[in-house]
Design a protein around this motif. Sequence first.
Motif, mmCIF file in Angstrom:
data_model
loop_
_atom_site.group_PDB
_atom_site.id
_atom_site.type_symbol
_atom_site.label_atom_id
_atom_site.label_comp_id
_atom_site.label_asym_id
_atom_site.label_seq_id
_atom_site.Cartn_x
_atom_site.Cartn_y
_atom_site.Cartn_z
ATOM 1 N N VAL A 20 0.822 -1.119 -0.007
ATOM 2 C CA VAL A 20 -0.013 0.060 0.021
ATOM 3 C C VAL A 20 0.825 1.316 -0.135
ATOM 4 O O VAL A 20 1.938 1.394 0.816
ATOM 5 N N ALA A 21 0.551 2.253 -0.780
ATOM 6 C CA ALA A 21 1.464 3.365 -1.072
ATOM 7 C C ALA A 21 0.544 4.681 -0.835
ATOM 8 O O ALA A 21 -0.599 4.760 -1.447
ATOM 9 N N ILE A 22 1.100 5.622 -0.377
ATOM 10 C CA ILE A 22 0.707 6.839 -0.230
ATOM 11 C C ILE A 22 1.521 7.870 -1.050
ATOM 12 O O ILE A 22 2.639 7.822 -0.867
ATOM 13 N N VAL A 23 1.028 8.347 -1.911
ATOM 14 C CA VAL A 23 2.013 9.397 -2.865
ATOM 15 C C VAL A 23 1.166 11.053 -2.672
ATOM 16 O O VAL A 23 -0.041 11.052 -3.063
ATOM 17 N N THR A 24 1.903 11.786 -2.289
ATOM 18 C CA THR A 24 1.287 13.109 -1.972
ATOM 19 C C THR A 24 1.567 14.170 -3.138
ATOM 20 O O THR A 24 2.443 13.639 -3.809
ATOM 21 N N GLY A 25 0.647 14.914 -3.537
ATOM 22 C CA GLY A 25 0.824 15.936 -4.574
ATOM 23 C C GLY A 25 0.783 14.901 -6.045
ATOM 24 O O GLY A 25 1.319 15.158 -6.724
ATOM 25 N N ALA A 26 -0.008 14.117 -5.866
ATOM 26 C CA ALA A 26 -0.301 13.128 -6.856
ATOM 27 C C ALA A 26 -1.386 13.371 -7.737
ATOM 28 O O ALA A 26 -1.867 12.416 -8.670
ATOM 29 N N GLY A 27 -2.020 14.507 -7.936
ATOM 30 C CA GLY A 27 -3.039 14.913 -8.834
ATOM 31 C C GLY A 27 -2.320 15.199 -10.266
ATOM 32 O O GLY A 27 -3.179 15.463 -11.051
ATOM 33 N N GLY A 28 -0.991 15.456 -10.468
ATOM 34 C CA GLY A 28 -0.561 15.741 -11.538
ATOM 35 C C GLY A 28 1.103 15.702 -11.757
ATOM 36 O O GLY A 28 1.580 15.251 -10.506
ATOM 37 N N GLY A 29 1.450 15.909 -12.838
ATOM 38 C CA GLY A 29 3.022 16.009 -12.794
ATOM 39 C C GLY A 29 3.685 14.749 -12.267
ATOM 40 O O GLY A 29 3.133 13.547 -12.789
ATOM 41 N N LEU A 30 4.610 14.777 -11.612
ATOM 42 C CA LEU A 30 5.416 13.806 -11.165
ATOM 43 C C LEU A 30 4.688 12.791 -10.066
ATOM 44 O O LEU A 30 4.837 11.673 -10.313
ATOM 45 N N GLY A 31 3.862 13.266 -9.315
ATOM 46 C CA GLY A 31 3.274 12.570 -8.489
ATOM 47 C C GLY A 31 2.077 11.649 -9.248
ATOM 48 O O GLY A 31 1.973 10.671 -8.658
ATOM 49 N N ARG A 32 1.509 12.016 -10.006
ATOM 50 C CA ARG A 32 0.724 11.344 -11.001
ATOM 51 C C ARG A 32 1.319 10.134 -11.588
ATOM 52 O O ARG A 32 0.879 9.023 -11.543
ATOM 53 N N GLN A 33 2.681 10.397 -12.267
ATOM 54 C CA GLN A 33 3.158 9.514 -12.804
ATOM 55 C C GLN A 33 3.837 8.589 -11.673
ATOM 56 O O GLN A 33 3.708 7.199 -11.918
ATOM 57 N N HIS A 34 4.108 8.766 -10.401
ATOM 58 C CA HIS A 34 4.378 8.033 -9.496
ATOM 59 C C HIS A 34 3.216 7.145 -9.151
ATOM 60 O O HIS A 34 3.559 5.722 -8.909
ATOM 61 N N ALA A 35 2.233 7.556 -8.896
ATOM 62 C CA ALA A 35 1.063 6.962 -8.505
ATOM 63 C C ALA A 35 0.765 5.767 -9.466
ATOM 64 O O ALA A 35 0.371 4.732 -9.398
ATOM 65 N N GLN A 71 -8.976 12.680 -7.924
ATOM 66 C CA GLN A 71 -9.805 11.793 -8.313
ATOM 67 C C GLN A 71 -9.735 11.329 -9.681
ATOM 68 O O GLN A 71 -9.989 10.217 -10.046
ATOM 69 N N LYS A 72 -9.391 12.129 -10.612
ATOM 70 C CA LYS A 72 -9.292 11.917 -11.739
ATOM 71 C C LYS A 72 -8.147 10.858 -11.948
ATOM 72 O O LYS A 72 -8.156 9.805 -12.498
ATOM 73 N N VAL A 73 -6.796 11.034 -11.029
ATOM 74 C CA VAL A 73 -5.896 9.832 -11.164
ATOM 75 C C VAL A 73 -6.343 8.499 -10.512
ATOM 76 O O VAL A 73 -6.092 7.603 -11.204
ATOM 77 N N VAL A 74 -7.279 8.679 -9.456
ATOM 78 C CA VAL A 74 -7.963 7.560 -9.148
ATOM 79 C C VAL A 74 -8.774 6.725 -10.103
ATOM 80 O O VAL A 74 -8.624 5.524 -10.461
ATOM 81 N N ASP A 75 -9.455 7.645 -10.853
ATOM 82 C CA ASP A 75 -10.173 6.733 -12.018
ATOM 83 C C ASP A 75 -9.290 6.178 -12.996
ATOM 84 O O ASP A 75 -9.578 5.223 -13.714
ATOM 85 N N GLU A 76 -8.069 7.028 -13.440
ATOM 86 C CA GLU A 76 -7.066 6.454 -14.376
ATOM 87 C C GLU A 76 -6.598 4.913 -13.987
ATOM 88 O O GLU A 76 -6.675 3.983 -14.771
ATOM 89 N N ILE A 77 -6.416 5.068 -12.558
ATOM 90 C CA ILE A 77 -5.895 3.621 -11.936
ATOM 91 C C ILE A 77 -6.949 2.565 -12.053
ATOM 92 O O ILE A 77 -6.618 1.457 -12.287
ATOM 93 N N ARG A 78 -8.047 3.020 -11.491
ATOM 94 C CA ARG A 78 -9.306 1.736 -11.619
ATOM 95 C C ARG A 78 -9.428 1.519 -12.976
ATOM 96 O O ARG A 78 -9.820 0.441 -13.264
ATOM 97 N N ALA A 79 -9.530 2.424 -14.173
ATOM 98 C CA ALA A 79 -9.739 2.093 -15.512
ATOM 99 C C ALA A 79 -8.859 0.903 -15.723
ATOM 100 O O ALA A 79 -9.185 0.104 -16.901
ATOM 101 N N ALA A 80 -7.542 1.177 -15.356
ATOM 102 C CA ALA A 80 -6.498 0.153 -15.695
ATOM 103 C C ALA A 80 -6.546 -1.122 -14.880
ATOM 104 O O ALA A 80 -5.637 -1.893 -14.994
ATOM 105 N N GLY A 81 -7.573 -1.018 -14.012
ATOM 106 C CA GLY A 81 -7.539 -2.406 -13.285
ATOM 107 C C GLY A 81 -6.707 -2.430 -11.874
ATOM 108 O O GLY A 81 -7.016 -3.430 -11.256
ATOM 109 N N GLY A 82 -6.584 -1.157 -11.298
ATOM 110 C CA GLY A 82 -5.795 -1.145 -10.120
ATOM 111 C C GLY A 82 -6.908 -0.418 -9.124
ATOM 112 O O GLY A 82 -7.962 -0.439 -9.207
#
Length: 302
Positions: free
Chosen positions: A9-24, A54-65
Amino acid sequence: MALDFSGRVAIVTGAGGGLGRQHALALAARGARVVVNDLGGGVDGSGGSASAAQKVVDEIRAAGGEAIANGASVTDAAAVEAMVQQVMDAWGRVDVLVSNAGILRDKSFAKMDLADFRLVLDVHLMGAVHCCKALWPVMMAQKYGRIVLTTSSSGLYGNFGQANYGAAKMALVGLMQTLAIEGMKHDIRVNCLAPTATTRMTEALFPPDMLEHFGPQAVVPAMLVLASQEAPTRTTLCAGAGGFEAAHVTLTQGVHVGTGADAPERLLAQMDAVRDRHGETVPGSGAEQGANEMRLARARQA
């Protein structure tokens, strides 16, 4: 050997865009359940919206994560504690923290308001401290943790107009040094990542032909290594455009000039020798500076 984060389980802060989004996205793609934390504010820290996370969460879920969104400001210790509790209630553990949230308030030091200095320190430094403090007992109890703090070349080496940002980023290296020592017996490994990447904070600084090469995705391999089970500890890893380096705070061999009345003059006369990098070392802890000074003193006595 493939880096696998299944069951983590990982927490990524500042993950709504840029580097953080890519990390997540990368952690999720390799099997981790991810908390996507983002206040949703501007580059300068103003405003806020949960939609970015939420947009990044939606991306992850759409990919099966698996992922959940969190809009806590890392400057709010209570909100960070609540975020960690939310994750523990949902998934029962937290293995990885990627502390990535940050803002910019760039100005030359002469023109910089103290409020802008404090806010940048609050987000970068205290934001990381709040996350580490909330997670430390969790990781100690698990006997496992991987913490990645985002530093910067501006902190390691300086950059015009970024006294506040550089001070905060170098402070994170100091935080990493001690947390890594204290976490060692609990298998909590703490490292720093110094990225060079085109994000909304930095894209104006790159020549057009390099924009694609320095995309944030090129930094992700370094993060994955530092967040992995096989991670080193007390390492500052630099990354950009597929290149990777390690940065160190070193100690020269030094000289002994004594403590007499003329010590300042003798030191000034030998500054080239003091700064000579031949044989420099990377101390294992702060105590090694004193040990080296003791060595110099004893050598003079002999």
